[in-house]
Motif scaffolding. Structure first.
Motif, PDB file in Angstrom:
ATOM      1  N   SER A 137       2.464   9.207  -6.114  1.00 16.72           N
ATOM      2  CA  SER A 137       3.081  10.502  -5.822  1.00 16.72           C
ATOM      3  C   SER A 137       4.170  10.839  -6.836  1.00 16.72           C
ATOM      4  CB  SER A 137       3.668  10.481  -4.403  1.00 16.72           C
ATOM      5  OG  SER A 137       4.324  11.683  -4.114  1.00 16.72           O
ATOM      6  N   ASP A 138       5.015   9.864  -7.161  1.00 19.04           N
ATOM      7  CA  ASP A 138       6.078  10.079  -8.158  1.00 19.04           C
ATOM      8  C   ASP A 138       5.508  10.467  -9.514  1.00 19.04           C
ATOM      9  OD1 ASP A 138       7.983   9.450  -6.254  1.00 19.04           O
ATOM     10  OD2 ASP A 138       8.379   7.430  -7.037  1.00 19.04           O
ATOM     11  N   GLU A 149       6.810  -4.962 -10.447  1.00 16.62           N
ATOM     12  CA  GLU A 149       7.327  -4.569 -11.762  1.00 16.62           C
ATOM     13  C   GLU A 149       7.942  -3.175 -11.732  1.00 16.62           C
ATOM     14  OE1 GLU A 149       3.897  -5.069 -14.244  1.00 16.62           O
ATOM     15  OE2 GLU A 149       3.952  -7.251 -14.044  1.00 16.62           O
ATOM     16  N   THR A 150       7.331  -2.268 -11.018  1.00 14.68           N
ATOM     17  CA  THR A 150       7.858  -0.907 -10.915  1.00 14.68           C
ATOM     18  C   THR A 150       9.212  -0.908 -10.218  1.00 14.68           C
ATOM     19  OG1 THR A 150       5.635   0.033 -10.889  1.00 14.68           O
ATOM     20  CG2 THR A 150       7.410   1.423 -10.027  1.00 14.68           C
ATOM     21  N   ILE A 151       9.322  -1.635  -9.137  1.00 19.46           N
ATOM     22  CA  ILE A 151      10.587  -1.699  -8.405  1.00 19.46           C
ATOM     23  C   ILE A 151      11.665  -2.361  -9.255  1.00 19.46           C
ATOM     24  CG2 ILE A 151      11.727  -2.768  -6.416  1.00 19.46           C
ATOM     25  CD1 ILE A 151       9.127  -2.208  -4.848  1.00 19.46           C
ATOM     26  N   ALA A 205      -6.511   7.029  -9.124  1.00 22.78           N
ATOM     27  CA  ALA A 205      -6.278   6.995 -10.570  1.00 22.78           C
ATOM     28  C   ALA A 205      -5.282   5.895 -10.930  1.00 22.78           C
ATOM     29  CB  ALA A 205      -5.774   8.348 -11.058  1.00 22.78           C
ATOM     30  N   LEU A 206      -4.238   5.747 -10.128  1.00 21.25           N
ATOM     31  CA  LEU A 206      -3.264   4.681 -10.370  1.00 21.25           C
ATOM     32  C   LEU A 206      -3.934   3.316 -10.247  1.00 21.25           C
ATOM     33  CD1 LEU A 206      -0.378   3.612 -10.797  1.00 21.25           C
ATOM     34  CD2 LEU A 206      -0.070   3.781  -8.311  1.00 21.25           C
ATOM     35  N   TRP A 227       0.837  -1.198   0.000  1.00 18.29           N
ATOM     36  CA  TRP A 227       0.000   0.000   0.000  1.00 18.29           C
ATOM     37  C   TRP A 227       0.878   1.257   0.000  1.00 18.29           C
ATOM     38  CZ3 TRP A 227      -4.760   0.935  -1.228  1.00 18.29           C
ATOM     39  CH2 TRP A 227      -5.374   2.131  -0.860  1.00 18.29           C
ATOM     40  N   ASN A 228       1.919   1.249   0.827  1.00 17.43           N
ATOM     41  CA  ASN A 228       2.817   2.402   0.891  1.00 17.43           C
ATOM     42  C   ASN A 228       3.567   2.611  -0.423  1.00 17.43           C
ATOM     43  OD1 ASN A 228       2.028   2.948   3.530  1.00 17.43           O
ATOM     44  ND2 ASN A 228       3.681   1.724   4.411  1.00 17.43           N
ATOM     45  N   GLU A 229       3.975   1.521  -1.058  1.00 26.28           N
ATOM     46  CA  GLU A 229       4.657   1.645  -2.356  1.00 26.28           C
ATOM     47  C   GLU A 229       3.706   2.158  -3.425  1.00 26.28           C
ATOM     48  OE1 GLU A 229       7.832   1.492  -3.357  1.00 26.28           O
ATOM     49  OE2 GLU A 229       8.318   1.263  -1.246  1.00 26.28           O
TER      50      GLU A 229
END
Length: 74
Positions: free
Chosen positions: A31-32, A64-66, A39-40, A23-25
Motif C-alpha cells: 500500500s505504501d 529489512e523494510t522495518i 506485484a510486491l 501478512w499485514n505488514e
C-alpha cells in the motif's frame, strides 16, 4: 496465527504460509508503494535465493523494510 494464502505468481497458483503479522505488514508495504500485493510478492520472489523458500523470503523482506524505516526515523 499462521495462515495459508494462495496467490497467482508469474501466471501460476502457489500457496505460502505466513503469520498474520507478516501478512499485514506485506499489505502495508504494498500500500505504501501503491502497488498490488501480488506485484510486491512477485518482486520478492524474483530476488530470493533459490535455496530460500518464499515464505522465508517474505518474512526477511518485512524485517529489512522495518529496519530501514527505523534507521531513517532515528
Amino acid at each position: 496465527m499462521i495462515r495459508k494464502h494462495s496467490i497467482s505468481l508469474h501466471g501460476h497458483r502457489t500457496s505460502l504460509t505466513l503469520e498474520d503479522a507478516f501478512w499485514n505488514e506485506l499489505k502495508a508495504i504494498a500500500s505504501d508503494r501503491a502497488i498490488p500485493l501480488a506485484a510486491l510478492i512477485a518482486e520478492i520472489d524474483d530476488r530470493r535465493q533459490e535455496d530460500h523458500n518464499l515464505s522465508s523470503a517474505l518474512r526477511l523482506h518485512v524485517l529489512e523494510t522495518i529496519k530501514r524505516q527505523t534507521k531513517t526515523q532515528v
